[in-house]
Design an enzyme around this catalytic site. Sequence first.
Site: not given
Length: 179
Positions: A11, A46, A78, A107, A128
Amino acid sequence: GNTRAILLAERTALNFFSQLSGVATLTNKWVQEVAGTKCQVRDTRKTTPGMRVLEKYAVRMGGGTNHRMTLSDAGLIKDNHIAAAGGVVEAFAKVRALYPDSEIEIEVDNLQQLRDVLPLKPGLVLLDNMSPDQCAEAVALVDGAIKLEASGGITIENARAYAEAGVDYIAGGALTHSA
């Protein structure tokens, strides 16, 4: 073997491979959506904890391509880094000074920031939360000098518009976290 142990493992393995199959299938849907353009579908970091390597493999099996695997693969500047450094040029200069031989991605949130970093020759610029029209303007502005990736707010329903804008990549965390 022990029937209970075999069924428990079966499973777990089935759930595990179903998740990876879902990542590959979803990626392939995005790839088909942008087919016929130069744009590649790209994942992000992610991923499910402990499953990054396998989920990124599943993205490749679905026809997508991978973004960096770890934080050390490339510098990624970022918006929070840009704010802390006092601007895009300052942030890029600080990272370049510390890591002169590293690939640096930055970014940008608007076309002026893109104009500001273009002379610095980053390896890749992440556009972005820009619209497809803004991305098309960015493509014209860089004229092939650097690679462009659109991210933020991109869905499978609008992916084609971004790809037709001429960006090199569209990125989505949904490939791995929402399959």
